[in-house]
Motif scaffolding. Sequence first.
Motif, PDB file in Angstrom:
ATOM      1  N   ARG A  35      -0.909   5.654  -1.151  1.00 28.99           N
ATOM      2  CA  ARG A  35      -1.673   6.860  -0.832  1.00 28.99           C
ATOM      3  C   ARG A  35      -2.295   7.494  -2.081  1.00 28.99           C
ATOM      4  NH1 ARG A  35      -3.417   5.855   3.309  1.00 28.99           N
ATOM      5  NH2 ARG A  35      -2.340   6.016   5.289  1.00 28.99           N
ATOM      6  N   ALA A  36      -1.655   7.326  -3.227  1.00 26.31           N
ATOM      7  CA  ALA A  36      -2.212   7.874  -4.468  1.00 26.31           C
ATOM      8  C   ALA A  36      -3.542   7.217  -4.806  1.00 26.31           C
ATOM      9  CB  ALA A  36      -1.219   7.683  -5.617  1.00 26.31           C
ATOM     10  N   PRO A  50      -6.017   7.614  -0.071  1.00 27.32           N
ATOM     11  CA  PRO A  50      -5.366   8.597   0.796  1.00 27.32           C
ATOM     12  C   PRO A  50      -5.565   8.382   2.300  1.00 27.32           C
ATOM     13  CG  PRO A  50      -6.575   9.662  -0.987  1.00 27.32           C
ATOM     14  CD  PRO A  50      -7.001   8.238  -0.974  1.00 27.32           C
ATOM     15  N   THR A  51      -6.619   7.667   2.697  1.00 32.10           N
ATOM     16  CA  THR A  51      -6.936   7.605   4.128  1.00 32.10           C
ATOM     17  C   THR A  51      -6.862   6.217   4.744  1.00 32.10           C
ATOM     18  OG1 THR A  51      -9.310   7.337   3.659  1.00 32.10           O
ATOM     19  CG2 THR A  51      -8.482   9.592   3.945  1.00 32.10           C
ATOM     20  N   ASP A  74       2.987   9.940   8.443  1.00 31.16           N
ATOM     21  CA  ASP A  74       1.645   9.637   7.928  1.00 31.16           C
ATOM     22  C   ASP A  74       0.696   9.479   9.116  1.00 31.16           C
ATOM     23  OD1 ASP A  74      -0.680   8.242   6.910  1.00 31.16           O
ATOM     24  OD2 ASP A  74       0.500   7.682   5.155  1.00 31.16           O
TER      25      ASP A  74
END
Length: 316
Positions: A211-212, A215-216, A256
Motif C-alpha cells: 500500500r505504501a 494505495p489503490t 482494506d
Amino acid sequence: MMEGGQMSIWRILILSILTVLVLSGCAISIDEPNPQAEPEGEQAGTEQDMKQDEQQTEDEEKTSKNMLTQIFEHFFEPSPEDLRKIDDENAKQLHYLALGDSLTDGVGDEYSQDGFVGRLTDSLQAWPSISDVEVDNRGKRGRRSDQLLKLVKKGHYDEELQNAQLISLTMGGNDVMKVVRQDLFNLKRDAFDKELLAYKERYSKIVAGIRAKNPTVPLLLIGFYNPFSIVTNEANEFDTIITEWNNVIKDIASEDTNACYISVEDLFDSNKELVYHTDFFHPNAKGYEKMTERILAAMEQCGMEQKINNEIGFEE
C-alpha cells in the motif's frame, strides 16, 4: 473503409429513401360518395365498403409504423458486434503482479499453464474492459512471509508494485511447514500459536508495504490449505490450525476496501476429485482450475471488476 462521418451520411440517405418508399406505399385515397341519390341497398353497400377501407387504412398505417421502427432499429441501434468494437477501442492493458510461494509459481501443474495465475490471466483477457494482460509472476517455491517481507522492505519490488493494477498474494503454507519441520515428531499446539502471532505481524507489514507503493491497487489475498488432510478423512487439530492462519488473511483483507480474501481450504480437504499433484502436496492442473474458479467467484462478490476497471481507467 468508410470513415464514421461518411457512414452516418449514408445511413441517413438510405433511411430517408426507405421512409419515403414506405410512406408512399401506404398512401391510400378514399373516394367520396357520389352526391347523386343511390338506391337503399347500394347505399348500405357503400357504407360497408367505406368501413372496410378505413379498417384497411388503419392496418396499413400500423404496418408502416412497424416497418419504420425496424428501419430505425436496424440503422441506429448498435448491434452486439458494434458494442464489442466500442469496448475493444476503449479496452486497456492490465498489469498483473503475482507474489507468493509455490501456489503462485504453479508447481504441480502438469500442463505448464502457470497454475492459477495463467488461468486467471486467460479469464481476465476475456473481459470487455481489458485488451491484454501483462503478467509478472514472482512466485517462488518454498518462499515464506519473512523472506517476502525482506524483499518488500528492501525495495526489491518497488517498480513492479507502483506499476501493478492487480496484485495476487499466496503466503503462509511454508510458514506452517517450518514449524512442522522444526519438531516433526513432537509437534505442540503452542508452537503454531506462537508462530501465528509473528505471521500476522509479517503479513500485515507486507500488505502495508504494498500500500505504501500503490494505495489503490486491487489485492487478491488467497488463503492456503492443509495438505495433510488427504492422509485422513477425519477432522484433526491441524485443520483448525490452518483455519486460524487463514482467518488472519481474511481479517487483514476485511480492513482494506480494495482487497478481496479468497478461501481455498475446502477445495483440497480430500483427493476424491483428484486435485493433487503426484507429490500429494501441490495442486495439479485440475486443482488449479478449481482455484481459479473460486478466485473468479470471490472477485465477483468483492466487486473486483469495477475496482480493476477504475484502476486501468476504463470508461463504459
